[in-house]
Each structure stands twice: as structure tokens, then as C-alpha cells.
Design a protein around this motif. Sequence first.
Motif, PDB file in Angstrom:
ATOM      1  N   LEU A 138      -7.081  -8.128  -0.672  1.00  0.00           N
ATOM      2  CA  LEU A 138      -6.090  -8.720   0.230  1.00  0.00           C
ATOM      3  C   LEU A 138      -6.121  -8.009   1.590  1.00  0.00           C
ATOM      4  CD1 LEU A 138      -3.919 -10.869  -0.075  1.00  0.00           C
ATOM      5  CD2 LEU A 138      -2.327  -9.092  -0.802  1.00  0.00           C
ATOM      6  N   THR A 139      -6.201  -6.690   1.538  1.00  0.00           N
ATOM      7  CA  THR A 139      -6.238  -5.903   2.780  1.00  0.00           C
ATOM      8  C   THR A 139      -7.499  -6.234   3.566  1.00  0.00           C
ATOM      9  OG1 THR A 139      -5.120  -4.156   1.547  1.00  0.00           O
ATOM     10  CG2 THR A 139      -6.051  -3.543   3.676  1.00  0.00           C
TER      11      THR A 139
ATOM     12  N   THR B 272      -7.282  -9.610   5.298  1.00  0.00           N
ATOM     13  CA  THR B 272      -6.354  -9.602   6.426  1.00  0.00           C
ATOM     14  C   THR B 272      -6.920  -8.834   7.613  1.00  0.00           C
ATOM     15  OG1 THR B 272      -4.627  -9.605   4.760  1.00  0.00           O
ATOM     16  CG2 THR B 272      -3.933  -9.179   7.007  1.00  0.00           C
ATOM     17  N   VAL B 273      -7.453  -7.665   7.329  1.00  0.00           N
ATOM     18  CA  VAL B 273      -7.974  -6.832   8.421  1.00  0.00           C
ATOM     19  C   VAL B 273      -9.181  -7.506   9.073  1.00  0.00           C
ATOM     20  CG1 VAL B 273      -9.069  -4.616   8.940  1.00  0.00           C
ATOM     21  CG2 VAL B 273      -7.042  -4.683   7.500  1.00  0.00           C
ATOM     22  N   THR B 274     -10.078  -8.074   8.286  1.00  0.00           N
ATOM     23  CA  THR B 274     -11.243  -8.744   8.893  1.00  0.00           C
ATOM     24  C   THR B 274     -10.801  -9.968   9.700  1.00  0.00           C
ATOM     25  OG1 THR B 274     -11.625 -10.012   6.863  1.00  0.00           O
ATOM     26  CG2 THR B 274     -12.922  -7.989   7.155  1.00  0.00           C
ATOM     27  N   GLY B 275      -9.744 -10.599   9.272  1.00  0.00           N
ATOM     28  CA  GLY B 275      -9.198 -11.729  10.024  1.00  0.00           C
ATOM     29  C   GLY B 275      -8.688 -11.277  11.375  1.00  0.00           C
TER      30      GLY B 275
ATOM     31  N   ILE C   1       0.849  -1.205   0.000  1.00  0.00           N
ATOM     32  CA  ILE C   1       0.000   0.000   0.000  1.00  0.00           C
ATOM     33  C   ILE C   1       0.880   1.250   0.000  1.00  0.00           C
ATOM     34  CG2 ILE C   1      -1.669   1.339   1.346  1.00  0.00           C
ATOM     35  CD1 ILE C   1      -2.848  -1.371   2.280  1.00  0.00           C
ATOM     36  N   ALA C   2       1.925   1.241   0.820  1.00  0.00           N
ATOM     37  CA  ALA C   2       2.813   2.404   0.907  1.00  0.00           C
ATOM     38  C   ALA C   2       3.462   2.689  -0.447  1.00  0.00           C
ATOM     39  CB  ALA C   2       3.879   2.155   1.966  1.00  0.00           C
ATOM     40  N   ARG C   3       3.881   1.645  -1.140  1.00  0.00           N
ATOM     41  CA  ARG C   3       4.507   1.842  -2.455  1.00  0.00           C
ATOM     42  C   ARG C   3       3.519   2.484  -3.420  1.00  0.00           C
ATOM     43  NH1 ARG C   3       5.641  -2.320  -5.399  1.00  0.00           N
ATOM     44  NH2 ARG C   3       7.416  -1.470  -6.504  1.00  0.00           N
TER      45      ARG C   3
END
Lengths: 258, 418
Positions: A189-190, A193-196, A165-167
Amino acid sequence: MAMEYYAGISDAMRITFVQVMILATIAIVIFLYGMYINLKKWGLGAESYGQKPSKGSIFTFPKTLAYQLSEDGHGHGQNIIVTLVLDILLQRRIMRRSPLRWFMHITIFVGWMALFIMSLLMFLVELLHMAHLGIGPEPAVFREFLSPINDLFSYILLTGIIIAIARRLFIPRMREATIAYDSILLGGLTLITVTGFISDGIRNGTFWGMGLENHLAPPAALFHVIISLLFCIAYIPYSKYIHMIASPLTILANKGGE
Amino acid sequence: MVRDNPSITTENLTAVQLMEIDSCTRCGECVQWCPTYDASGKKPGLAPRDKILRWQEYMKKSYGLRARLFGPKQVPEEEIEQFKEDVYGCTTCAMCATVCESGINTVELWEAMRANLVKRGNGPVGKQPMFVKLIGEYGNPYMADPKERISWVPDDVKIEDKADILYFGGCTAELRQKKLAFATARVLNHLDIPFTMLGEDEQCCNSALVRTGQYEIEDISRKSARKNVDGIKAKGATKVLFACAGCYRTALVDWPRLLGEELPFEIIHITEYLDKLIDEGKINWKQPFDNKTITYHDPCHLGRHVGVFEPPRKVLRSIPGLNFVEMDRIKDNQRCCGAGGGVKAGIPDLALGVAETRVEDALAKNPDILSSACPFCKRNLCDGRDSVKADNLEVEDIIVLTAEALGIDLSDCEDQAR
């Protein structure tokens, strides 16, 4: 309630179990149909150089791939084991171009694959438990065993996602070239991961639970599972996620590439 | 409901290539290294990644899920015309293939797309359509009488009727840059290596037709390859020497494909052959250079395409009086000279722009000589040198330098360097 479900399929959560099984089946059907379309599309190509296009048989692509793998390369051929280990698993080609991009991609790859495999294992253990076959570990014990490994790979995955994301945000060249095709991949993907993290946080009352009530844990977990099935499986053939299948095959077909 | 036909076909693309198109991760590495994208002032359409994305979209519109359910969605003709311009704006240097993280064989992809567009009636561009007529009619792209292929042969050069070694001169060396053919023939004679040539029966290697996607037209490429291969066999040769990187690559990779058979002889670049002779101690340099600094430009067709990097360097390093220096971008990381892929004929301004940048790469090392192992590279680097007015920089082929270091006189050669 806190530990009554693991992969989301305990007796106490029978509705969730049914939902998850139905969703998983739908996701797999959508995935298979997508791959069928892709194989038909790839199968419109010729079986080798200079030949007429094929008629879209799903067997044309595997045949062509097998033929190409059996051919000698012209100065760039390499052993298939070297290709599998160095170029596909360790992603040497990315490392050569950019160590940072390699670190980003390898953390996403390793985190993603490890979590996927562990989710499958947990699912399997619970299925065995529910079938009363008397084999396999106790789900609660197995979950506790997996917990620190799960955390480790979750943070590895998160690290890769943050770099990605930063890139995209801070490197002008990357930002300007980003299109929806890229954003959907990274966004999905985000979200997974975040919901996990959140569903696990609610269940265990950690920082990631953000103070939400414990009874919200099952729906949060279910939401995480739905999102994961959608992006992890169903959406692969229709999006940039297809590179998870096509890139290793390309590297293999070209014997590690130029 | 009547459905439209798809806007594009899959002609000339293999099933694996269609899969490769879906493997692009859009990492952008190819964009950073593409010489024509760079020389064009970063024209977005020339970026390899962009071309792959566009073809992927055309495939989706023509054969994807939506197309299966509701029929193909048309791609506007002007979009395909623009795509053609961009696909032809590529020297097929293979830099994008080298840096591609997914290992996509981009060169063959561009060539397949070009052949597809030729069949569709869009390609090629610029003067490239002339290749078909000229090579079909004259057997070379210079509209020269086949007899001229041997008109350069001086009286002192001995060419056997039959021999184990055959020198395949190539159109550019035999009909334009004759100094290269002179040098190669005299070097072989000087080293007492009996060799034969195809002479006026030699046909163009067809690199120009293959690279520009025109190799299937009138079956010229296959017929020419057949004539060359049969001719070489008839001469009894088991080793074929090439001093042209383009001919070498085409014979090594494309002839077997065009003919669908393995070649019954070995394909060797002259620098590989000289390298072997140096190892065997069979070369005695007689005329050292006067302490000249030299650098070497890897021809794409010799280097990245087929992996011949060291032999040319070894030859140059072994010549006394030459101080060999490397440019920053060399070997598989080399920058293209800009001539390949039909760009010199199709988009000459773009070819010149790339050549200027490559000459600047060389000038950064202050060499007296910029060498290469390909007549086409030499020609474009000369143009680049003239354009940046680097008058003191000599651009010369390795085989000519080899001849000079062996004390061979080439002053009687009439060289039409352009």
C-alpha cells in the motif's frame, strides 16, 4: 511531454499503452485464478450446519452465502441495508472498538477506493478519446478537473498509511504481533501511494518529484501502474488483501456480526 | 507422482466459515478481550487471532495454490495436537465475536473446528470425552439415574401432567443445584401458573456435546433433542421455560439445527417470563431484602449468544430491598465466568482463573450478592469466590432471590451446590 499522457495511454505513449493493457490483462487473469482457487477452497465446506463437506465446486460458497443471508438471526440479526451502510461502508464495528483505528482504516478505504475509481474514469475517458467516438470530455480537461480531487484523496490515503505505519512501529503490542502477512499488505500500500506521488510530482515538477528530470515521468508512471495492478488486483486473492473481499462478505453473512 | 493427502479436512466447517477464516484482518481486538488468553498469563496460542491464522495456514498448505500445483504440504501432528489444546482452551463466551471488526462468528468457528478435530481423532480434552458415554447412557452428564430427575420435587409442588407451560429443569438444576429447580417450581406454583415437566423422560440438552464438538458421535445429540422435542409436544406445551442459560441457548439455537426443523413451541428464559409478569403487575413482592447491594453477571449463553440482557436486570431492580449496581464490564462487553465451552471439565485450572477475575470485577463494586441466571455460572463463580476468599460475597441465582422475595421457603431443599 508533460501533459501528453494521463492514464498512460495517449498516442505519444503507445508502447506504454500496450504494456499497460497487457499488464492489466495479466493482473486480472492472476486475480481471477486466485479467486477461483479461493472459491474452490471455500467450496470444500458444507452448504449448511451439520451437512457433509462439499466437493469444492465454485458454486458452493455463493449458494451457502445466499442460504445464510436468508436465515433468521438469533437475537442479533439486522436489516441488510443497515449492515451495508453502517457496518460495511461506514465501518461501524471498527469505530466502536477504536476511533483512531477507524480513522486510519476509513481514510485508507476512502482514499483507496476514490483513487481507484478516478483512475478507471481517466482510463475510460482516454479510451473514448482514442476511439474517436466524439463522446466524453477532452482528456486534458478531464485530468485538470480530477487533479485537485486526486490530490485530496491521495493525501487522505497517505494520512491513513502514516497512522498505520506509526501504530505498527510505536505501539509495542502492535509491533510485536506484526508478521510478514501484515507487513506485505502495508508495504504494498505504501509503495503504491509513494510511487503515485513521485510519478505525479515528476510530471508536474512539484515537491514530490524530488527534482528528477521530466523525461523520467513516463517510466515512473508506468512503474506506479505496474505496482498498482500487482497489489490492487493480482495479489488480492493470495494475501491479506483478500480481507477487502472476505470481510464485507463476513459482515454481510453474519448480519452485521454479534 | 503420488501426492500426500491433506493434513486436515473441511469436515464440519461450512463454506461461509472457510471464507470467514480469510476475512481476519489481525487487528488484535479479540486478543485484548479474550478471558482465557488473559487468565492463562497471555499464552499466545489461546489468542483467537492466532487460532484463525493457524487454520488459515493449514488450509493453504492443504488446499491453496501450492497444494494445487505440487500437492498438499503436511502439517506436523504435534502442531495439530497443540492447535487442539488451544482451540479447546476457549469458553465459547463470544467476546471475540462481539469485538471482531470483520464480524466473524468465532464461537461457531471454534465449535466447528472442535467437531472437525474430534472426527480427526484429536479432540476433545480432559474429562470431556466422558460426556458422550454419560449422556448417551444416562441422559445426563452426572451419571445419575433418570428417576433422580424428579426426586427433588417436594410434596407441596404441583406439577401438571399436561399444560401450556413446560419447565425444562436441566441436568444441573435437577441433579445438583436442586435449590434452583425448587425455587422455579415453587415460584410458578406461587404465581398460580400451571406447568408441567418432562420428569424422568427429560434428556440432557446436549450443550456440553455441542460446545465440545462431540455432537455427531453416535448421533446422541440429535436423538436427545428429538426425545425432548417430542416429549414437550406430547405434554401439550406451547411455551418452554428454562432457568439454565446453557439449556436455553441450546434449545433456542442448536435443537432446530440438529433436527433441521423449527420448534413447535416458544423458548423462554425464566427471567424473560418474570419480566413479563412484572409488566403485567402480577408479581407482589412479600419479603423485601434488608438493604442488600447486588450485582449481576450476564451468562454468555443468555447475553452475548442470544441477546437477553434486560429482563434479568429488570427482575433484580424490581425486588424491594436490593440496591442494584453494575460491574464495569456488562452486557455484550461482559467478562465470562470461565465455566463454558467444556473448559470446566476439560481445563479446570483455566476455568478457575477466569472465575477469579470475574469475582474481582464484582468485588470492585462492594456487593453483598453476586447474582446470575445460570447454574453453571453460579457454580464457577462460587469456586472463584472461594479461591479469592471473598467469604462475605453471596453468589446466588436470580430465581432463588425471586423466590425469597416472594416469601417462599426453600429451607427444605437439599442442594448439592457442587
